[in-house]
Motif scaffolding. Sequence first.
Motif, PDB file in Angstrom:
ATOM      1  N   LEU A  20       0.950  -1.284  -0.106  1.00 18.33           N
ATOM      2  CA  LEU A  20       0.013  -0.186  -0.016  1.00 18.33           C
ATOM      3  C   LEU A  20       0.791   1.005   0.069  1.00 18.33           C
ATOM      4  CD1 LEU A  20      -2.614  -1.055   2.847  1.00 18.33           C
ATOM      5  CD2 LEU A  20      -2.961  -0.614   0.197  1.00 18.33           C
ATOM      6  N   SER A  21       0.223   2.262  -0.646  1.00 13.07           N
ATOM      7  CA  SER A  21       1.318   3.681  -0.437  1.00 13.07           C
ATOM      8  C   SER A  21       1.059   4.189   0.797  1.00 13.07           C
ATOM      9  CB  SER A  21       0.703   4.444  -1.655  1.00 13.07           C
ATOM     10  OG  SER A  21      -0.631   4.833  -0.983  1.00 13.07           O
ATOM     11  N   ILE A  22       2.231   4.847   1.005  1.00 15.32           N
ATOM     12  CA  ILE A  22       1.932   5.528   2.386  1.00 15.32           C
ATOM     13  C   ILE A  22       0.753   6.731   2.453  1.00 15.32           C
ATOM     14  CG2 ILE A  22       3.434   7.533   3.414  1.00 15.32           C
ATOM     15  CD1 ILE A  22       5.935   6.206   2.535  1.00 15.32           C
ATOM     16  N   HIS A  23       0.367   7.123   1.463  1.00 18.01           N
ATOM     17  CA  HIS A  23      -0.779   8.117   1.373  1.00 18.01           C
ATOM     18  C   HIS A  23      -1.883   7.138   1.805  1.00 18.01           C
ATOM     19  CE1 HIS A  23      -3.648  11.100   0.212  1.00 18.01           C
ATOM     20  NE2 HIS A  23      -4.371  10.323  -0.533  1.00 18.01           N
ATOM     21  N   THR A  24      -2.068   6.090   1.495  1.00 20.34           N
ATOM     22  CA  THR A  24      -3.248   5.204   1.720  1.00 20.34           C
ATOM     23  C   THR A  24      -3.294   4.771   3.108  1.00 20.34           C
ATOM     24  OG1 THR A  24      -3.164   4.237  -0.669  1.00 20.34           O
ATOM     25  CG2 THR A  24      -4.522   2.958   1.027  1.00 20.34           C
ATOM     26  N   ILE A  25      -1.960   4.387   3.623  1.00 24.19           N
ATOM     27  CA  ILE A  25      -1.950   3.874   5.129  1.00 24.19           C
ATOM     28  C   ILE A  25      -2.262   5.156   6.057  1.00 24.19           C
ATOM     29  CG2 ILE A  25      -0.247   3.412   6.878  1.00 24.19           C
ATOM     30  CD1 ILE A  25       1.256   1.595   4.593  1.00 24.19           C
TER      31      ILE A  25
END
Length: 120
Positions: free
Chosen positions: A12-17
């Motif tokens: 998962l992207s950092i943004h999604t996390i």
Amino acid sequence: MLINELSKKTGLSIHTIRYYENLGMIKGLTDENVKSNNYKHYDGNTIERLEIIMEAREVGFSLAEIKKILTSWFESTESKPETLELFQAKIKEIDNKMRYFKQTKNLLEKICDKIQNDDL
């Protein structure tokens, strides 16, 4: 582990996390002894929670539904009948979608047949 490692482990992207964290679905902890940065640390439980989120999204659960599932799984505030009801409702929703897509497929196949036979 830090968020970049969590991102690599889950895909998962950092943004999604961070988005899931802002929704209260996961939680990172800051080290109270460190004042120079605001880094959050995540444990293995966070990976498990993110895997549940990804799998639930894949089968069509909304984020609100997933939050209920996570609460039920990890915090046991929901009763089993309520959790079972949530899953049964999703199964019914999927059944309805499958019927709809089967009807749509049949219609498209009929149109293709008509096109192939120059009936249009």
